[in-house]
Motif scaffolding. Structure first.
Motif, PDB file in Angstrom:
ATOM      1  N   PRO A  14       5.572  -6.939  -3.723  1.00 45.45           N
ATOM      2  CA  PRO A  14       5.626  -7.820  -2.494  1.00 45.45           C
ATOM      3  C   PRO A  14       6.829  -8.644  -2.165  1.00 45.45           C
ATOM      4  CG  PRO A  14       4.060  -8.646  -4.345  1.00 45.45           C
ATOM      5  CD  PRO A  14       4.716  -7.404  -4.743  1.00 45.45           C
ATOM      6  N   ILE A  15       7.116  -8.635  -1.090  1.00 46.44           N
ATOM      7  CA  ILE A  15       8.523  -9.257  -0.308  1.00 46.44           C
ATOM      8  C   ILE A  15       8.397 -10.509  -0.791  1.00 46.44           C
ATOM      9  CG2 ILE A  15       7.912  -9.722   2.022  1.00 46.44           C
ATOM     10  CD1 ILE A  15      10.816  -7.468   1.241  1.00 46.44           C
ATOM     11  N   ARG A  16       7.458 -11.249  -0.389  1.00 43.34           N
ATOM     12  CA  ARG A  16       7.291 -12.608  -0.813  1.00 43.34           C
ATOM     13  C   ARG A  16       7.929 -13.139  -2.202  1.00 43.34           C
ATOM     14  NH1 ARG A  16       2.462 -12.056   2.216  1.00 43.34           N
ATOM     15  NH2 ARG A  16       2.394 -13.252   4.192  1.00 43.34           N
ATOM     16  N   LEU A  17       7.426 -12.242  -2.897  1.00 40.88           N
ATOM     17  CA  LEU A  17       7.623 -12.622  -4.421  1.00 40.88           C
ATOM     18  C   LEU A  17       9.141 -12.321  -4.657  1.00 40.88           C
ATOM     19  CD1 LEU A  17       6.194 -13.698  -6.937  1.00 40.88           C
ATOM     20  CD2 LEU A  17       5.574 -11.303  -7.527  1.00 40.88           C
ATOM     21  N   LYS A  18       9.402 -11.098  -4.102  1.00 39.60           N
ATOM     22  CA  LYS A  18      10.851 -10.523  -4.363  1.00 39.60           C
ATOM     23  C   LYS A  18      11.948 -11.576  -4.218  1.00 39.60           C
ATOM     24  CE  LYS A  18      13.178  -6.128  -4.494  1.00 39.60           C
ATOM     25  NZ  LYS A  18      13.218  -4.765  -3.594  1.00 39.60           N
ATOM     26  N   ILE A  19      11.830 -12.180  -2.983  1.00 41.64           N
ATOM     27  CA  ILE A  19      13.065 -13.483  -2.614  1.00 41.64           C
ATOM     28  C   ILE A  19      13.029 -14.450  -3.250  1.00 41.64           C
ATOM     29  CG2 ILE A  19      12.906 -12.345  -0.191  1.00 41.64           C
ATOM     30  CD1 ILE A  19      11.127 -14.781   0.762  1.00 41.64           C
ATOM     31  N   THR A  20      12.077 -14.529  -4.409  1.00 42.88           N
ATOM     32  CA  THR A  20      12.337 -15.843  -5.236  1.00 42.88           C
ATOM     33  C   THR A  20      12.910 -15.439  -6.415  1.00 42.88           C
ATOM     34  OG1 THR A  20      10.159 -15.392  -6.495  1.00 42.88           O
ATOM     35  CG2 THR A  20       9.989 -16.748  -4.453  1.00 42.88           C
ATOM     36  N   LYS A  21      13.729 -16.386  -6.896  1.00 45.33           N
ATOM     37  CA  LYS A  21      14.629 -16.294  -8.134  1.00 45.33           C
ATOM     38  C   LYS A  21      14.025 -15.760  -9.257  1.00 45.33           C
ATOM     39  CE  LYS A  21      18.194 -19.722  -6.887  1.00 45.33           C
ATOM     40  NZ  LYS A  21      18.375 -20.839  -7.409  1.00 45.33           N
ATOM     41  N   GLN A  22      12.720 -16.657  -9.388  1.00 40.39           N
ATOM     42  CA  GLN A  22      12.132 -16.237 -10.958  1.00 40.39           C
ATOM     43  C   GLN A  22      11.190 -15.199 -10.688  1.00 40.39           C
ATOM     44  OE1 GLN A  22      12.219 -19.174  -8.987  1.00 40.39           O
ATOM     45  NE2 GLN A  22      12.343 -21.113 -10.486  1.00 40.39           N
ATOM     46  N   HIS A  23      11.403 -14.273 -10.007  1.00 41.30           N
ATOM     47  CA  HIS A  23      10.137 -13.144  -9.862  1.00 41.30           C
ATOM     48  C   HIS A  23      10.126 -12.349 -10.981  1.00 41.30           C
ATOM     49  CE1 HIS A  23      13.564 -10.827  -8.013  1.00 41.30           C
ATOM     50  NE2 HIS A  23      12.818 -10.019  -8.847  1.00 41.30           N
ATOM     51  N   PRO A  24       8.850 -11.965 -11.591  1.00 41.61           N
ATOM     52  CA  PRO A  24       8.871 -10.934 -12.903  1.00 41.61           C
ATOM     53  C   PRO A  24       9.301  -9.726 -12.505  1.00 41.61           C
ATOM     54  CG  PRO A  24       6.703 -11.497 -11.718  1.00 41.61           C
ATOM     55  CD  PRO A  24       7.580 -12.121 -10.972  1.00 41.61           C
ATOM     56  N   LYS A  25       9.724  -8.995 -13.475  1.00 43.03           N
ATOM     57  CA  LYS A  25      10.348  -7.774 -13.383  1.00 43.03           C
ATOM     58  C   LYS A  25       9.362  -6.878 -12.922  1.00 43.03           C
ATOM     59  CE  LYS A  25      14.685  -8.298 -14.907  1.00 43.03           C
ATOM     60  NZ  LYS A  25      15.064  -9.142 -13.894  1.00 43.03           N
ATOM     61  N   VAL A  26       8.394  -7.041 -13.388  1.00 41.99           N
ATOM     62  CA  VAL A  26       6.925  -5.821 -13.184  1.00 41.99           C
ATOM     63  C   VAL A  26       5.743  -6.793 -13.028  1.00 41.99           C
ATOM     64  CG1 VAL A  26       5.533  -4.096 -14.134  1.00 41.99           C
ATOM     65  CG2 VAL A  26       7.933  -4.321 -14.744  1.00 41.99           C
ATOM     66  N   ILE A  27       4.936  -6.116 -12.051  1.00 44.89           N
ATOM     67  CA  ILE A  27       3.796  -6.832 -12.040  1.00 44.89           C
ATOM     68  C   ILE A  27       2.834  -5.855 -12.162  1.00 44.89           C
ATOM     69  CG2 ILE A  27       4.215  -9.116 -10.574  1.00 44.89           C
ATOM     70  CD1 ILE A  27       3.175  -7.616  -8.004  1.00 44.89           C
ATOM     71  N   TYR A  28       1.596  -6.026 -12.845  1.00 47.20           N
ATOM     72  CA  TYR A  28       0.416  -5.327 -12.893  1.00 47.20           C
ATOM     73  C   TYR A  28      -0.899  -5.771 -11.850  1.00 47.20           C
ATOM     74  CZ  TYR A  28       3.055  -4.495 -16.907  1.00 47.20           C
ATOM     75  OH  TYR A  28       4.011  -4.107 -17.857  1.00 47.20           O
ATOM     76  N   ALA A  29      -1.410  -4.540 -11.218  1.00 48.68           N
ATOM     77  CA  ALA A  29      -2.510  -5.156 -10.278  1.00 48.68           C
ATOM     78  C   ALA A  29      -3.710  -4.223 -10.421  1.00 48.68           C
ATOM     79  CB  ALA A  29      -2.005  -5.067  -8.843  1.00 48.68           C
ATOM     80  N   LEU A  30      -4.696  -4.932 -10.078  1.00 51.11           N
ATOM     81  CA  LEU A  30      -6.043  -4.187  -9.885  1.00 51.11           C
ATOM     82  C   LEU A  30      -6.496  -4.323  -8.439  1.00 51.11           C
ATOM     83  CD1 LEU A  30      -8.069  -5.043 -12.909  1.00 51.11           C
ATOM     84  CD2 LEU A  30      -7.532  -2.899 -12.422  1.00 51.11           C
ATOM     85  N   GLY A  31      -7.244  -3.384  -7.943  1.00 53.65           N
ATOM     86  CA  GLY A  31      -7.763  -3.411  -6.721  1.00 53.65           C
ATOM     87  C   GLY A  31      -7.034  -3.156  -5.503  1.00 53.65           C
ATOM     88  N   ASN A  32      -7.193  -3.829  -4.309  1.00 50.30           N
ATOM     89  CA  ASN A  32      -6.410  -3.457  -2.873  1.00 50.30           C
ATOM     90  C   ASN A  32      -5.012  -4.201  -3.036  1.00 50.30           C
ATOM     91  OD1 ASN A  32      -5.728  -3.079  -0.418  1.00 50.30           O
ATOM     92  ND2 ASN A  32      -7.259  -4.339   0.297  1.00 50.30           N
ATOM     93  N   ILE A  33      -3.882  -3.423  -3.451  1.00 51.08           N
ATOM     94  CA  ILE A  33      -2.717  -3.992  -3.545  1.00 51.08           C
ATOM     95  C   ILE A  33      -2.082  -4.216  -2.157  1.00 51.08           C
ATOM     96  CG2 ILE A  33      -1.964  -3.292  -5.858  1.00 51.08           C
ATOM     97  CD1 ILE A  33      -0.504  -1.106  -4.329  1.00 51.08           C
ATOM     98  N   GLY A  34      -2.729  -3.576  -1.009  1.00 53.44           N
ATOM     99  CA  GLY A  34      -2.320  -3.954   0.417  1.00 53.44           C
ATOM    100  C   GLY A  34      -2.182  -5.332   0.742  1.00 53.44           C
ATOM    101  N   LEU A  35      -3.122  -6.135   0.087  1.00 52.06           N
ATOM    102  CA  LEU A  35      -3.408  -7.535   0.298  1.00 52.06           C
ATOM    103  C   LEU A  35      -1.968  -8.408   0.247  1.00 52.06           C
ATOM    104  CD1 LEU A  35      -6.910  -8.504  -0.758  1.00 52.06           C
ATOM    105  CD2 LEU A  35      -6.174  -7.827   1.528  1.00 52.06           C
ATOM    106  N   LEU A  36      -1.336  -7.920  -0.793  1.00 58.72           N
ATOM    107  CA  LEU A  36      -0.034  -8.607  -1.309  1.00 58.72           C
ATOM    108  C   LEU A  36       0.994  -8.636  -0.156  1.00 58.72           C
ATOM    109  CD1 LEU A  36       0.596  -6.910  -4.622  1.00 58.72           C
ATOM    110  CD2 LEU A  36      -0.421  -9.185  -4.098  1.00 58.72           C
ATOM    111  N   GLU A  37       0.529  -7.877   1.041  1.00 58.49           N
ATOM    112  CA  GLU A  37       1.758  -8.240   2.132  1.00 58.49           C
ATOM    113  C   GLU A  37       0.725  -8.610   3.375  1.00 58.49           C
ATOM    114  OE1 GLU A  37       4.566  -7.928   2.128  1.00 58.49           O
ATOM    115  OE2 GLU A  37       5.390  -6.599   0.315  1.00 58.49           O
ATOM    116  N   SER A  38      -0.173  -9.359   2.930  1.00 52.26           N
ATOM    117  CA  SER A  38      -1.121  -9.730   4.319  1.00 52.26           C
ATOM    118  C   SER A  38      -0.200 -10.738   5.102  1.00 52.26           C
ATOM    119  CB  SER A  38      -2.191 -10.612   3.515  1.00 52.26           C
ATOM    120  OG  SER A  38      -2.947 -10.109   2.776  1.00 52.26           O
ATOM    121  N   LYS A  39      -0.576 -10.563   6.319  1.00 50.20           N
ATOM    122  CA  LYS A  39       0.300 -11.323   7.444  1.00 50.20           C
ATOM    123  C   LYS A  39       0.225 -12.821   7.015  1.00 50.20           C
ATOM    124  CE  LYS A  39       0.622  -9.435  11.895  1.00 50.20           C
ATOM    125  NZ  LYS A  39       0.222  -9.167  13.138  1.00 50.20           N
ATOM    126  N   ASN A  40      -1.009 -13.404   6.817  1.00 47.60           N
ATOM    127  CA  ASN A  40      -0.965 -14.927   6.624  1.00 47.60           C
ATOM    128  C   ASN A  40      -1.665 -14.989   5.251  1.00 47.60           C
ATOM    129  OD1 ASN A  40       0.073 -16.208   9.131  1.00 47.60           O
ATOM    130  ND2 ASN A  40      -1.631 -14.733   9.683  1.00 47.60           N
TER     131      ASN A  40
END
Lengths: 282, 493
Positions: A14-40
């Motif tokens: 997710p781009i929102r997470l990537k632009i933060t300094k302390q973002h984790p190297k890897v994230i684990y997800a279950l379900g619909n990962i499309g939501l991570l890029e939701s418009k709002n």
């Protein structure tokens, strides 16, 4: 359901997470990962031990925001988080839960139903922890930065003095996200934190619409007006009209017009006046 | 069914077995009737016992059996094989057998007890003849019965063709084709009739509320035989069946005036008789100018509207009558009648309007599924000669929808959507996600009260049935919401 591993270089990260300094190297997800890029996205957070008032407000905000297509982000903890997720699902909305432990554990255990409900209804659950990481309350504040990062705005419903919620808000300020807070009675111990946040510059909010309006992508909700609505609006124009007259002018059956008129009324296109006639809404 | 014993003991008669006044008086009637029928009344004491002795007996229907008992005793009637035969009838002094009330329920009960033959007043044969498997003998006077029993006179058992009575189409004087405009109200009434939903019409004077309500009978679904039998039973007990009616083939339509008392509305009396609500069983109870009714009178409707039966308890008896009726009510929107009118300015203050509306209590309003506002039709609209749908056309759709309901609920002993209980609503009024969302929006935006929820679902079910659809779709739920729109305008709670 398989755990999806998303590396920070992955295009799904997710781009929102990537632009933060302390973002984790890897994230684990279950379900619909499309939501991570939701418009709002709006993060709804608050204390685990919430009051009846807190529950009510959470239900209201979560329902309304969900129905506007806004994705609700929270931490799947008890209290405010649970209600925020649950109402989002009940209103056929989108929701993301950010966990502070690995997928081998469900914390709190009594929220197992919610875990499955989120996944069953097209939601998404993510964590930065490996499968076998046990829930540890002292680590939970860390995951709050992810909630902050993923949300366009944060709504704090109830927070006690110096709680995990204040961590979320701290990050939100750092990431330049708008923080909304629900006011509480001054003598309510559950609301000391939120009232303090308001004093320190969080936006006091009493209506879900205020949050909706603040979102950058708010204009998305403007839809095309369906043709049958247009016809009726053209006929009514500036001339309030009885339902039978509308039906006659459009040569529609009364049962069909009844349904259409109700839908238009619900969506705010028209309103019924005192004289039992319909006119254009605002 | 009471057994009758007559024994000769000395002179002058006496009647035993808890008879009421009208039964006690029967000894005088019987004595005179026997004399006037040309028989010798032998002077010796006669004891008449009505068994079982501990039940109260009421009414004049025992005249005929007592007379027959006495005549057998006098050996004027030789036939003694009267097992499986019952006699019902009131005697007049000249020996004529008069019409009595409640013959139908007695005959139905008799059949259950294995009775083969009933001898009843000639004027009652039509109503009794619908009970299949009973030999119905209608007699004009006592002499006829005596001769019949002695095989000296023949009376043909009454036969009736129920099929034929049911198949003859009814003509209604009042037809919806007389109503110009008002399509939305007609549609609302169509939905009401199809699902048996209670309905409230609110509108200014002269907007046509009463006129349309009067035409409701012409679009009500056809009666089933079971329904007809039940209606006839109640009307028979109440004594409001006309002489030539054998069975009610039309749904009753009762419109009591607003001065009606509680007792006559729900039923009552020393031995409770059915009231207007029971007479409207399976039909329509129309209350014109609803707020004019006494508030207490209206409140007593709450229980019966929910339970669809009413139990009336008096010292002498406690009886339960069915009262599964469709309530149709009309009212003005304010005391002067012109609130929301385009033609005339309303002169009522807000408080006056609130007070007027307050006469209809929330709980009562709750039980009315469909509420709709009637606007007057403009003069120019009254003038045009467009073709208007007739009652017959509406009725066909209503019939179809009702058949679907009867079939669906055959295991539950109910006939229509309006009778659904919360459990059945859950089972048969399922909504998809989209429909749920509309309903939720409606509650928030239109300020519907929580109590409207179940009502809307039931009405939506009926609309779907009219559309012959298995599931409730968005347009059905949307239309159903339309019929609750008055909640927010007048009753802002």
């Amino acid at each position: 359901m398989d755990i999806i591993e998303i590396d920070e270089n992955d295009e799904n990260y997710p781009i929102r997470l990537k632009i933060t300094k302390q973002h984790p190297k890897v994230i684990y997800a279950l379900g619909n990962i499309g939501l991570l890029e939701s418009k709002n996205t709006v993060g709804i957070v608050g204390s685990r031990d919430c009051s009846e008032y807190g529950r009510k407000v959470t239900d209201l905000f979560s329902s309304k925001l969900s129905r506007k297509g806004i994705c609700i982000v929270s931490g799947m903890a008890s209290g405010i988080d649970t209600h925020a997720h649950n109402k989002a699902i009940e209103n056929a909305g989108k929701t993301i839960a950010v966990l502070g432990n690995g997928f081998d554990y469900i914390y709190p255990p009594e929220n197992e139903w919610l875990f499955h409900k989120i996944l069953a209804n097209g939601g998404c659950i993510i964590t930065e922890n490996k499968k076998d990481v046990k829930p540890d309350l002292s680590k939970f504040p860390k995951r709050n930065r992810i909630i902050s990062a993923l949300s366009d705005a944060i709504l704090v419903v109830e927070a006690q003095y110096r709680s995990g919620t204040s961590v979320t808000v701290k990050y939100a300020k750092e990431y330049k996200k708008t923080v909304f807070a629900i006011p509480s009675n001054i003598d309510s111990t559950k609301g000391v934190g939120t009232n303090r946040m308001i004093a320190e510059g969080a936006l006091l909010t009493t209506k879900p619409e205020e949050i909706i309006d603040s979102l950058k992508n708010a204009e998305y909700s403007k839809e095309e007006i369906p043709n049958e609505y247009k016809n009726i609006l053209n006929i009514i124009n500036n001339n309030p009209m009885n339902i039978n007259k509308i039906a006659k002018k459009l040569c529609m059956k009364i049962q069909d017009i009844n349904a259409t008129i109700t839908m238009m009324e619900l969506e705010g296109y028209i309103i019924k006046n005192d004289k039992n006639e319909y006119q254009r809404g605002k | 069914m009471y057994k009758l014993m007559c024994q000769q003991v000395f002179q002058v008669g006496n009647v035993f077995g808890l008879p009421d006044t009208s039964v006690k008086e029967s000894k005088e009637r019987v004595r005179t009737a026997i004399k006037n029928s040309g028989y010798q009344f032998q002077s010796r004491k006669i004891v008449v016992n009505l068994a079982p002795a501990d039940t109260k007996k009421e009414g004049s229907i025992f005249d005929l059996p007592i007379a027959i008992g006495i005549l057998i005793n006098f050996e004027e009637i030789k036939c003694t094989n009267l097992k499986d035969t019952i006699f019902i009838g009131e005697l007049s002094l000249d020996g004529k057998i008069n019409r009595v009330n409640g013959v139908l329920p007695i005959c139905i009960e008799a059949k259950k007890l294995g009775i083969k033959k009933v001898v009843i007043p000639k004027e009652n044969v039509n109503e009794a003849a619908i009970v299949k498997g009973l030999e119905i003998i209608g007699a004009n006077n006592l002499k006829e019965v005596a001769l019949y029993l002695n095989n000296e006179f023949n009376i043909e058992p009454e036969k009736i063709d129920i099929e034929q009575i049911f198949s003859t189409s009814k003509k209604y004087v009042l037809d919806f084709s007389d109503v110009k405009g008002q399509e939305n109200i007609k549609r609302a009434l169509e939905v009401s009739a199809a699902g048996g939903h209670n309905c409230l019409l609110v509108g200014t004077p002269g907007s046509g509320k009463t006129m349309m309500a009067r035409r409701i009978p012409s679009i009500l679904p056809d009666l089933t035989f079971d329904e007809a039998l039940e209606i006839t039973k109640i009307h028979s007990v109440a004594g409001v069946l006309t002489k030539n009616t054998s069975i009610k083939t039309e749904r009753p339509y009762r419109s009591p005036h607003h001065t009606i008392s509680i007792t006559s509305l729900v039923g009552g009396g020393r031995i409770p008789k059915p009231g207007e609500i029971s007479l409207a069983h399976y039909g329509v109870l129309f209350l014109d100018e609803l707020p004019e009714f006494n508030k207490n009178t209206l409140e007593v409707l709450r229980g019966p509207l929910e339970d669809r039966t009413v139990t009336i308890s008096r010292v002498n008896a406690s009886l339960t009558y069915p009262c599964n009726f469709m309530l149709v009510a009309s009212m003005n929107p304010c005391p002067c009648g012109f609130y929301g009118s385009k033609e005339k300015e309303c002169t009522c203050s807000n408080q006056a309007i609130a007070k007027y509306m307050g006469k209809i209590s929330g709980p009562l309003l709750d039980r009315i599924d469909i509420q709709i506002e009637v606007s007057p039709v403009k003069y120019d609209k009254l003038q045009n000669d467009e073709k208007i749908e007739s009652s017959q056309e509406i009725k066909e759709r209503v019939n179809k929808a009702r058949k679907i309901q009867i079939e669906r609920y055959k295991d539950y002993g109910i006939f229509s959507n309006s009778e659904l209980n919360p459990k059945l609503i859950e089972k048969y009024c399922k909504l998809g996600e989209k429909e749920k969302k509309i309903l939720q929006d409606a509650f928030e935006k239109l300020g519907l009260s929580a109590r409207a929820h179940g009502r809307i679902l039931k009405v939506a079910r009926t609309i779907a049935d009219l559309d012959e659809k298995e599931t409730i779709e968005t347009k059905h739920i949307a239309e159903a919401i339309q019929y609750r729109s008055l909640d927010r305008k007048y009753w802002k709670n």
